[in-house]
Design a protein around this motif. Structure first.
Motif, mmCIF file in Angstrom:
data_model
loop_
_atom_site.group_PDB
_atom_site.id
_atom_site.type_symbol
_atom_site.label_atom_id
_atom_site.label_comp_id
_atom_site.label_asym_id
_atom_site.label_seq_id
_atom_site.Cartn_x
_atom_site.Cartn_y
_atom_site.Cartn_z
ATOM 1 N N MET A 1 -9.579 15.675 26.419
ATOM 2 C CA MET A 1 -8.672 15.016 27.356
ATOM 3 C C MET A 1 -8.545 13.534 26.996
ATOM 4 N N GLU A 2 -7.401 12.950 27.298
ATOM 5 C CA GLU A 2 -7.152 11.561 26.935
ATOM 6 C C GLU A 2 -7.968 10.594 27.795
ATOM 7 N N THR A 3 -8.236 9.430 27.237
ATOM 8 C CA THR A 3 -8.868 8.371 28.011
ATOM 9 C C THR A 3 -7.807 7.681 28.862
ATOM 10 N N LYS A 4 -8.252 6.867 29.793
ATOM 11 C CA LYS A 4 -7.320 6.135 30.651
ATOM 12 C C LYS A 4 -6.413 5.243 29.810
ATOM 13 N N GLN A 5 -6.966 4.605 28.785
ATOM 14 C CA GLN A 5 -6.176 3.727 27.928
ATOM 15 C C GLN A 5 -5.109 4.505 27.172
ATOM 16 N N GLN A 6 -5.476 5.660 26.666
ATOM 17 C CA GLN A 6 -4.508 6.497 25.947
ATOM 18 C C GLN A 6 -3.385 6.959 26.875
ATOM 19 N N LEU A 7 -3.718 7.297 28.114
ATOM 20 C CA LEU A 7 -2.704 7.717 29.085
ATOM 21 C C LEU A 7 -1.768 6.561 29.427
ATOM 22 N N LEU A 8 -2.325 5.366 29.564
ATOM 23 C CA LEU A 8 -1.499 4.193 29.870
ATOM 24 C C LEU A 8 -0.548 3.878 28.715
ATOM 25 N N GLU A 9 -1.017 4.073 27.486
ATOM 26 C CA GLU A 9 -0.159 3.849 26.320
ATOM 27 C C GLU A 9 0.969 4.876 26.282
ATOM 28 N N ALA A 10 0.649 6.124 26.591
ATOM 29 C CA ALA A 10 1.671 7.168 26.635
ATOM 30 C C ALA A 10 2.675 6.894 27.744
ATOM 31 N N LEU A 11 2.186 6.419 28.890
ATOM 32 C CA LEU A 11 3.071 6.081 30.001
ATOM 33 C C LEU A 11 3.994 4.926 29.628
ATOM 34 N N SER A 12 3.480 3.978 28.861
ATOM 35 C CA SER A 12 4.291 2.850 28.419
ATOM 36 C C SER A 12 5.443 3.311 27.536
ATOM 37 N N GLU A 13 5.196 4.316 26.704
ATOM 38 C CA GLU A 13 6.257 4.862 25.851
ATOM 39 C C GLU A 13 7.351 5.523 26.679
ATOM 40 N N TYR A 62 8.864 15.144 32.693
ATOM 41 C CA TYR A 62 7.712 16.011 32.925
ATOM 42 C C TYR A 62 6.442 15.422 32.315
ATOM 43 N N LYS A 63 6.571 14.830 31.160
ATOM 44 C CA LYS A 63 5.408 14.190 30.541
ATOM 45 C C LYS A 63 4.891 13.070 31.428
ATOM 46 N N LYS A 64 5.814 12.304 32.012
ATOM 47 C CA LYS A 64 5.413 11.210 32.896
ATOM 48 C C LYS A 64 4.645 11.755 34.102
ATOM 49 N N ARG A 65 5.121 12.866 34.679
ATOM 50 C CA ARG A 65 4.418 13.461 35.819
ATOM 51 C C ARG A 65 2.998 13.852 35.452
ATOM 52 N N ARG A 66 2.855 14.476 34.285
ATOM 53 C CA ARG A 66 1.522 14.917 33.869
ATOM 54 C C ARG A 66 0.609 13.714 33.629
ATOM 55 N N ILE A 67 1.140 12.655 33.010
ATOM 56 C CA ILE A 67 0.349 11.440 32.758
ATOM 57 C C ILE A 67 -0.110 10.824 34.078
ATOM 58 N N LEU A 68 0.819 10.675 35.022
ATOM 59 C CA LEU A 68 0.478 10.054 36.307
ATOM 60 C C LEU A 68 -0.554 10.878 37.069
ATOM 61 N N GLU A 69 -0.441 12.185 36.992
ATOM 62 C CA GLU A 69 -1.416 13.033 37.677
ATOM 63 C C GLU A 69 -2.796 12.892 37.046
ATOM 64 N N ARG A 70 -2.847 12.753 35.726
ATOM 65 C CA ARG A 70 -4.148 12.594 35.061
ATOM 66 C C ARG A 70 -4.752 11.226 35.371
ATOM 67 N N LEU A 71 -3.899 10.215 35.471
ATOM 68 C CA LEU A 71 -4.398 8.886 35.840
ATOM 69 C C LEU A 71 -4.956 8.909 37.260
ATOM 70 N N GLN A 72 -4.301 9.637 38.145
ATOM 71 C CA GLN A 72 -4.804 9.762 39.522
ATOM 72 C C GLN A 72 -6.148 10.480 39.544
ATOM 73 N N GLU A 73 -6.294 11.487 38.699
ATOM 74 C CA GLU A 73 -7.565 12.214 38.627
ATOM 75 C C GLU A 73 -8.691 11.289 38.164
ATOM 76 N N ILE A 74 -8.377 10.440 37.176
ATOM 77 C CA ILE A 74 -9.384 9.489 36.666
ATOM 78 C C ILE A 74 -9.778 8.501 37.758
ATOM 79 N N GLU A 75 -8.771 8.007 38.492
ATOM 80 C CA GLU A 75 -9.042 7.061 39.562
ATOM 81 C C GLU A 75 -9.891 7.712 40.658
ATOM 82 N N HIS A 76 -9.583 8.961 40.927
ATOM 83 C CA HIS A 76 -10.318 9.685 41.978
ATOM 84 C C HIS A 76 -11.785 9.865 41.593
#
Length: 265
Positions: free
Chosen positions: A1-13, A247-261
């Motif tokens: 699974m991606e790290t928080k930093q990797q997810l943020l980079e993907a979200l930036s794209e 859809y990719k954005k939704r999946r990224i945001l959900e994973r970021l929420q999981e990390i925060e949780h």
């Protein structure tokens, strides 16, 4: 699974892609023809086919109708993955890879379809309109599955139609849809959302007008092959790209929420 930093980079794209959507391609810049003019140029039976798109979209949201795809067939593209829940836990790069292959295949099919129906000009255009709508909904459903979402759910079909609208909207419409999708996951009442779409006939008219305008170029026999092939490919390219990114954005945001949780525990 991606790290928080990797997810943020993907979200930036993805956010960068959203910013780039402000640039319309030449048909939108050149082709804002009033529908009264379009109505005069387009034969009645073709015009009626285009109008039916609205009813077809509403029917799709409510029941899925004839446009629902075989979810298991798309899941099998992931190899040993068995369920949508399994897909939800795959790395983003694997989701992206399958989605990209599907999009490429669908664009090739759309090109062949447009060339074939364009060969007959006006006589085959009425066949092309529902065929292209079907291809559009199919590729969006497949992309949804690639990111672990189930198009058999009514709420998910609403998201799919919003992706379709996004791809065919002007700058103002795109921004409106992006704002709405930010809170999509928190919607509590599906029926309210469906009613909203049903009342959006004026917004969906943008889809109808743009679609009809582009299809005018396909009316001339033989020459319509070139226009049909290009326009269908471009349509599926834009729609699948919109679905892919949203859809990719939704999946990224959900994973970021999981990390925060997890970090809060």
């Amino acid at each position: 699974m991606e790290t928080k930093q990797q997810l943020l980079e993907a979200l930036s794209e993805v956010n960068k892609w959203e910013m780039e959507q402000e640039d319309l391609w030449f048909f939108e810049k050149w082709g804002k023809i009033p529908f009264t003019v379009l109505d005069k140029l387009t034969p009645a039976f073709v015009h009626n086919k285009i109008n039916l798109v609205i009813e077809e979209l509403i029917s799709y949201i409510h029941t899925g109708s004839k446009y629902l795809i075989n979810t298991d067939a798309t899941i099998r593209k992931f190899g040993n993955v068995m369920t949508l829940v399994d897909i939800q836990h795959l790395p983003l790069r694997e989701m992206d890879g399958i989605a990209t292959n599907i999009m490429k295949n669908r664009k090739n099919i759309a090109t062949a379809q447009g060339a074939t129906t364009g060969l007959g000009g006006i006589f085959t255009l009425a066949i092309d309109i529902p065929a292209l709508l079907s291809m559009s909904l199919n590729v969006l459903q497949e992309v949804a599955i690639c990111y672990g979402y189930n198009p058999e759910d009514e709420q998910e079909r609403l998201f799919i139609v919003k992706c379709l609208q996004f791809a065919s909207s002007d700058i103002v419409g795109k921004q409106t849809i992006l704002n709405e999708l930010q809170n999509f996951a928190s919607r509590a009442d599906t029926q309210d959302s469906v009613s909203q779409i049903a009342s959006w006939r004026e917004v969906i008219t943008v889809y109808r007008d743009n679609y009809g305008w582009k299809k005018l170029f396909q009316i001339v026999p033989i020459a319509g092959m070139l226009f049909g092939a290009y326009l269908n490919r471009k349509t599926i390219e834009d729609i699948s790209e919109a679905g892919h990114m949203l859809y990719k954005k939704r999946r990224i945001l959900e994973r970021l929420q999981e990390i925060e949780h997890v970090s809060e525990k």
